[in-house]
Design a protein around this motif. Structure first.
Motif, short mmCIF file in Angstrom:
data_model
loop_
_atom_site.label_atom_id
_atom_site.label_comp_id
_atom_site.label_asym_id
_atom_site.label_seq_id
_atom_site.Cartn_x
_atom_site.Cartn_y
_atom_site.Cartn_z
N PHE A 268 0.83 -1.21 0.00
CA PHE A 268 0.00 0.00 0.00
C PHE A 268 0.86 1.26 0.00
N ALA A 269 2.01 1.21 0.67
CA ALA A 269 2.93 2.35 0.65
C ALA A 269 3.50 2.56 -0.75
N CYS A 270 3.75 1.47 -1.45
CA CYS A 270 4.35 1.55 -2.79
C CYS A 270 3.39 2.12 -3.83
N SER A 277 5.92 9.88 -1.23
CA SER A 277 5.31 9.07 -0.18
C SER A 277 5.68 7.60 -0.29
N GLN A 278 6.30 7.24 -1.40
CA GLN A 278 6.66 5.84 -1.63
C GLN A 278 8.04 5.55 -1.07
N PRO A 279 8.26 4.34 -0.59
CA PRO A 279 9.60 3.95 -0.14
C PRO A 279 10.51 3.68 -1.32
N THR A 280 11.80 3.55 -1.06
CA THR A 280 12.71 3.05 -2.08
C THR A 280 12.69 1.53 -2.02
N GLN A 306 -6.09 0.33 8.53
CA GLN A 306 -4.93 0.30 9.43
C GLN A 306 -3.62 0.24 8.66
N LEU A 307 -3.66 -0.31 7.46
CA LEU A 307 -2.43 -0.55 6.69
C LEU A 307 -2.20 0.51 5.63
N PHE A 308 -3.26 1.08 5.09
CA PHE A 308 -3.13 2.01 3.97
C PHE A 308 -2.72 3.39 4.47
N GLY A 309 -1.57 3.84 3.99
CA GLY A 309 -1.12 5.17 4.36
C GLY A 309 -0.50 5.26 5.74
N SER A 310 -0.18 4.11 6.34
CA SER A 310 0.43 4.15 7.68
C SER A 310 1.86 4.71 7.58
N PRO A 311 2.32 5.46 8.57
CA PRO A 311 3.64 6.11 8.53
C PRO A 311 4.77 5.12 8.79
N THR A 312 5.08 4.31 7.78
CA THR A 312 6.05 3.22 7.94
C THR A 312 7.48 3.65 7.60
#
Length: 315
Positions: A268-270, A277-280, A306-312
């Motif tokens: 979801f972060a990707c 907002s996306q990780p590498t 809970q998972l979508f858009g969480s500050p990971t």
């Protein structure tokens, strides 16, 4: 540990000494002039054949379609210039190639189970692809893309990561194939941006990885889910993760359940709309290899919200 099959095949190609005529003759003979009975798939710019070399080894041969013009030439150039430079267990091995007036083709290692999309489209094969195998597939792909983005110089962007182009071997290890759209990045070019030490173009692969990871655990392409989350995030409040997972498998349990939740959160972060907002892929690979803590709530209660858009992620 060296795979003896790989050694035999590499020795076979070394014996040809890159002699285009010998390569051409061997492959044309082995495929009976590219008879359709050897064809195992058709891609956008070519057909793939499964064939037996005179060494007794199985290989996959991708023959480019004739009269494809510049697209054909560019795809062939990308494959033959990039693949010989990369070495990773989760990237398809290119054993040889030939550019001929009648045929242009590439000779790859043969990957037993075929593409993920093909496996998921078959109920029996999909059920054989258990949760731990799916987790392993996602981890392998993350490691391979991270290698391309962060360990190759110049960086390589695949640009066509999908369930059609990720092949699984008999141990369910992922292998990225089809580098016809791949490109290398000049770190001095305008493609680079300050955020997270990565480039905008690399984020194409990050997004595609997110889609692939979700497809792996959902058993189908997640396009509708992603669209609904991006357009109306509030709709995800009461949607349970367990209800969007592949229903052909029993719900994951224990540590595997923890890993499936982690994969969903990463995916979801990707697929966030903003590249910033996306990780590498290096962050993704590292997170997937980090031991997980047990879920704070029972697996059956985990919601998409809970998972979508969480500050990971941190830069």
């Amino acid at each position: 540990m060296v795979d003896p099959r790989e050694t035999q095949i590499e020795a076979f190609f070394a014996a040809w000494n890159h002699d285009g005529k010998k390569v051409h003759e061997e492959i044309v003979a082995a495929t009976e002039n590219f008879d359709s009975k050897y064809c195992i798939g058709v891609r956008g710019n070519g057909s793939v054949y499964k064939t037996l070399l005179s060494t007794g080894q199985l290989v996959a041969v991708k023959r480019f379609h004739e009269n494809d013009g510049i697209d054909h030439q560019q795809a062939f150039k990308s494959e033959t210039s990039i693949l010989p430079k990369v070495r990773h267990r989760n990237i398809i091995k290119l054993f040889g190639f030939c550019s001929h007036t009648r045929y242009s083709f590439l000779v790859y290692e043969f990957v037993e189970l075929g593409s993920l999309v093909k496996i998921l489209s078959d109920n029996l094969k999909a059920m054989e692809l258990e949760w731990f195998k799916r987790v392993n597939t996602v981890k392998g792909l993350a490691n391979a893309i991270s290698y391309l983005h962060h360990e190759c110089f110049p960086d390589i962007v695949h640009r066509d990561i999908s369930s059609k182009n990720v092949l699984l071997d008999d141990e369910c290890e992922a292998h990225i194939s089809d580098f016809g759209s791949a490109t290398t990045l000049d770190p001095d070019s305008s493609n680079w941006t300050p955020f997270a030490g990565t480039s905008v173009k690399e984020k194409i692969d990050v997004y595609s990885f997110g889609v692939f990871a979700l497809e792996s655990i959902m058993g189908e392409h997640p396009g509708d889910l992603i669209s609904s989350l991006l357009s109306s995030p509030l709709h995800a409040v009461d949607v349970l993760l367990k209800d969007v997972l592949d229903q052909r498998l029993s719900p994951p349990k224990g540590q595997i359940a923890d890993q499936v939740v982690s994969i969903a959160e990463i995916a979801f972060a990707c697929v966030q709309q903003s590249p910033q907002s996306q990780p590498t892929m290096k962050q993704v690979s590292q997170k997937l290899s980090t031991p997980l803590q047990s879920l704070s709530v029972p697996f059956h209660m985990v919601t998409i919200k809970q998972l979508f858009g969480s500050p990971t992620w941190t830069s």
